[in-house]
Design a protein around this motif. Sequence first.
Motif, PDB file in Angstrom:
ATOM      1  N   PHE A 113      75.797  -6.879  71.665  1.00  0.00           N
ATOM      2  CA  PHE A 113      76.446  -6.191  70.543  1.00  0.00           C
ATOM      3  C   PHE A 113      75.772  -4.876  70.182  1.00  0.00           C
ATOM      4  O   PHE A 113      76.271  -4.147  69.329  1.00  0.00           O
ATOM      5  CB  PHE A 113      76.572  -7.107  69.314  1.00  0.00           C
ATOM      6  CG  PHE A 113      75.282  -7.557  68.687  1.00  0.00           C
ATOM      7  CD1 PHE A 113      74.643  -6.773  67.738  1.00  0.00           C
ATOM      8  CD2 PHE A 113      74.721  -8.788  69.023  1.00  0.00           C
ATOM      9  CE1 PHE A 113      73.462  -7.190  67.139  1.00  0.00           C
ATOM     10  CE2 PHE A 113      73.546  -9.210  68.424  1.00  0.00           C
ATOM     11  CZ  PHE A 113      72.904  -8.405  67.479  1.00  0.00           C
ATOM     12  N   THR A 114      74.655  -4.542  70.826  1.00  0.00           N
ATOM     13  CA  THR A 114      74.028  -3.244  70.560  1.00  0.00           C
ATOM     14  C   THR A 114      74.395  -2.254  71.667  1.00  0.00           C
ATOM     15  O   THR A 114      74.503  -2.625  72.846  1.00  0.00           O
ATOM     16  CB  THR A 114      72.497  -3.360  70.486  1.00  0.00           C
ATOM     17  OG1 THR A 114      72.009  -3.922  71.706  1.00  0.00           O
ATOM     18  CG2 THR A 114      72.075  -4.216  69.312  1.00  0.00           C
ATOM     19  N   LEU A 115      74.548  -1.004  71.296  1.00  0.00           N
ATOM     20  CA  LEU A 115      74.980   0.012  72.258  1.00  0.00           C
ATOM     21  C   LEU A 115      73.997   0.229  73.412  1.00  0.00           C
ATOM     22  O   LEU A 115      74.435   0.376  74.563  1.00  0.00           O
ATOM     23  CB  LEU A 115      75.265   1.323  71.520  1.00  0.00           C
ATOM     24  CG  LEU A 115      76.550   1.292  70.688  1.00  0.00           C
ATOM     25  CD1 LEU A 115      76.627   2.492  69.761  1.00  0.00           C
ATOM     26  CD2 LEU A 115      77.778   1.231  71.596  1.00  0.00           C
ATOM     27  N   PRO A 116      72.680   0.266  73.181  1.00  0.00           N
ATOM     28  CA  PRO A 116      71.787   0.421  74.338  1.00  0.00           C
ATOM     29  C   PRO A 116      71.975  -0.666  75.392  1.00  0.00           C
ATOM     30  O   PRO A 116      71.996  -0.382  76.600  1.00  0.00           O
ATOM     31  CB  PRO A 116      70.384   0.363  73.708  1.00  0.00           C
ATOM     32  CG  PRO A 116      70.591   0.869  72.313  1.00  0.00           C
ATOM     33  CD  PRO A 116      71.925   0.315  71.909  1.00  0.00           C
ATOM     34  N   ASN A 117      72.117  -1.913  74.952  1.00  0.00           N
ATOM     35  CA  ASN A 117      72.310  -3.004  75.906  1.00  0.00           C
ATOM     36  C   ASN A 117      73.672  -2.917  76.599  1.00  0.00           C
ATOM     37  O   ASN A 117      73.799  -3.184  77.800  1.00  0.00           O
ATOM     38  CB  ASN A 117      72.158  -4.350  75.203  1.00  0.00           C
ATOM     39  CG  ASN A 117      70.727  -4.633  74.796  1.00  0.00           C
ATOM     40  OD1 ASN A 117      69.794  -3.997  75.283  1.00  0.00           O
ATOM     41  ND2 ASN A 117      70.528  -5.572  73.891  1.00  0.00           N
ATOM     42  N   LEU A 122      60.974   1.330  79.325  1.00  0.00           N
ATOM     43  CA  LEU A 122      62.086   1.359  78.381  1.00  0.00           C
ATOM     44  C   LEU A 122      62.499   2.796  78.067  1.00  0.00           C
ATOM     45  O   LEU A 122      63.693   3.131  78.049  1.00  0.00           O
ATOM     46  CB  LEU A 122      61.704   0.630  77.092  1.00  0.00           C
ATOM     47  CG  LEU A 122      62.767   0.594  75.990  1.00  0.00           C
ATOM     48  CD1 LEU A 122      64.002  -0.157  76.457  1.00  0.00           C
ATOM     49  CD2 LEU A 122      62.208  -0.046  74.723  1.00  0.00           C
ATOM     50  N   ILE A 123      61.524   3.664  77.853  1.00  0.00           N
ATOM     51  CA  ILE A 123      61.814   5.067  77.523  1.00  0.00           C
ATOM     52  C   ILE A 123      62.519   5.761  78.692  1.00  0.00           C
ATOM     53  O   ILE A 123      63.437   6.560  78.500  1.00  0.00           O
ATOM     54  CB  ILE A 123      60.516   5.821  77.152  1.00  0.00           C
ATOM     55  CG1 ILE A 123      59.806   5.133  75.975  1.00  0.00           C
ATOM     56  CG2 ILE A 123      60.823   7.275  76.817  1.00  0.00           C
ATOM     57  CD1 ILE A 123      60.676   4.837  74.787  1.00  0.00           C
ATOM     58  N   GLU A 124      62.125   5.433  79.908  1.00  0.00           N
ATOM     59  CA  GLU A 124      62.776   6.017  81.084  1.00  0.00           C
ATOM     60  C   GLU A 124      64.246   5.573  81.165  1.00  0.00           C
ATOM     61  O   GLU A 124      65.137   6.376  81.481  1.00  0.00           O
ATOM     62  CB  GLU A 124      62.038   5.610  82.364  1.00  0.00           C
ATOM     63  CG  GLU A 124      62.693   6.100  83.648  1.00  0.00           C
ATOM     64  CD  GLU A 124      62.869   7.604  83.710  1.00  0.00           C
ATOM     65  OE1 GLU A 124      63.849   8.051  84.354  1.00  0.00           O
ATOM     66  OE2 GLU A 124      62.059   8.355  83.111  1.00  0.00           O
ATOM     67  N   THR A 125      64.504   4.308  80.860  1.00  0.00           N
ATOM     68  CA  THR A 125      65.884   3.817  80.846  1.00  0.00           C
ATOM     69  C   THR A 125      66.694   4.533  79.774  1.00  0.00           C
ATOM     70  O   THR A 125      67.836   4.956  80.012  1.00  0.00           O
ATOM     71  CB  THR A 125      65.911   2.297  80.590  1.00  0.00           C
ATOM     72  OG1 THR A 125      65.188   1.635  81.625  1.00  0.00           O
ATOM     73  CG2 THR A 125      67.337   1.767  80.566  1.00  0.00           C
ATOM     74  N   LYS A 178      70.013  -6.555  78.935  1.00  0.00           N
ATOM     75  CA  LYS A 178      69.278  -6.579  77.668  1.00  0.00           C
ATOM     76  C   LYS A 178      67.995  -5.771  77.797  1.00  0.00           C
ATOM     77  O   LYS A 178      67.035  -6.196  78.430  1.00  0.00           O
ATOM     78  CB  LYS A 178      68.953  -8.021  77.265  1.00  0.00           C
ATOM     79  CG  LYS A 178      68.383  -8.131  75.855  1.00  0.00           C
ATOM     80  CD  LYS A 178      68.217  -9.580  75.445  1.00  0.00           C
ATOM     81  CE  LYS A 178      67.688  -9.681  74.015  1.00  0.00           C
ATOM     82  NZ  LYS A 178      67.523 -11.084  73.593  1.00  0.00           N
ATOM     83  N   ILE A 179      67.993  -4.600  77.198  1.00  0.00           N
ATOM     84  CA  ILE A 179      66.793  -3.756  77.229  1.00  0.00           C
ATOM     85  C   ILE A 179      66.107  -3.689  75.866  1.00  0.00           C
ATOM     86  O   ILE A 179      64.948  -3.294  75.783  1.00  0.00           O
ATOM     87  CB  ILE A 179      67.111  -2.334  77.743  1.00  0.00           C
ATOM     88  CG1 ILE A 179      68.182  -1.657  76.892  1.00  0.00           C
ATOM     89  CG2 ILE A 179      67.531  -2.386  79.206  1.00  0.00           C
ATOM     90  CD1 ILE A 179      68.427  -0.194  77.254  1.00  0.00           C
TER      91      ILE A 179
END
Length: 385
Positions: free
Chosen positions: A315-319, A355-358, A325-326
């Motif tokens: 439900f979160t936009l990054p994921n 994580l920052i690179e993703t 799931k990040i």
Amino acid sequence: MSSQPLRIGVVAGEPSGDVLAAGMIAELKRQHPDAIIEGIGGDNMIAAGCHSLFDMETLSVMGLVEVLSHLPAILKVKNALIAHFEKYPPDIFIGVDAPDFNLRVEKALKQKGIKTVHYVSPTIWAWREGRIHKIAQATDCVLGLFPFEAEVYQKHQVAYRFVGHTLADAIALAPPQQPARQALGLASSDPVMAVLPGSRNGEVSKLLPIFLATIYEVLKQKPGCKFVIPAANQHRFDFIAQFLQEHATRLYAEGTILLTKGNAREAMIASDVILLASGTATLEAMLCKRPMVAAYKLSGLTYKIMQRLYKAPFFTLPNLLAKRKIIPELLQDDVNPQMLSQQLLGFLNSDNTALIETFTQLHKTLAQDADKASAKAVLDLINHE
């Protein structure tokens, strides 16, 4: 097209839509300085040149159940808005997000022969895909923010244009932390957490007490940590300030908790980690390249309904953008001080390089010059007879 000034109707229902619409309006005004742009908007849209006929706060209601108590006021605004645009027909009407409200307005105006655009795809890829038929009846084109949305529109042969996200254009790929800290008066060496309990009253009421309890938990292990709460608007600022005075007097008074009006992006960039309500803010946090923990609490009945209807894996936009799931996304009973603080401390004690690179790679896919792309889509539709 006639020599008369363009007339454009625009309605946004909440702060995130206000930001999106403002960039598009500024670009439309750049190309057509005499355009008459009116509807419903917040401070950003008004500053860009939109005349707001009603207070946007009337539409800023969350949840399937919660909206019922506000229905009479919302319906009154809807009917008055439709009557206004029937009397003063725009060349095009643009509903920005707020689909439950805007699609009804769009349908009524389209039936009167007014061209309509819906900016921000409803989440038909996540739940209630059948809504696409109502979307097709209401609008001539949907402008979408995310590339994964196109598939469902192609499937149903409904006009769709991916325009990217204006936030991805506005935020640098590597936002520097220290200038943001200096602007907020924060020391360069202190651990800092940004805390965003939401932009709507209902969200803040549910999440602020839990987020404050989480702050106390984090302080047990990080006693020097500072916390910045950027209130979305004056309404939220007043509510949060009163709450902190009643429940965190010492932390508020000594500056461990810093409450600001606005400056959400600055607070995010200044932080080492972010605790926030799920929504557009998770996208902004991703674009600011800061680790985050997203939380959401719905009313019991709304949650039960959504459990049955929601089909997307996250439900979160990054994921959703990463298709895995990040970031931690916590819902309902999992939204408690113990679980939240555990995840936040994990980020505070790590370098989070992968994580920052993703986040950076996802940022690049969304940077499409959205203000110009959305304005071009609107003008193309106006000029297409």
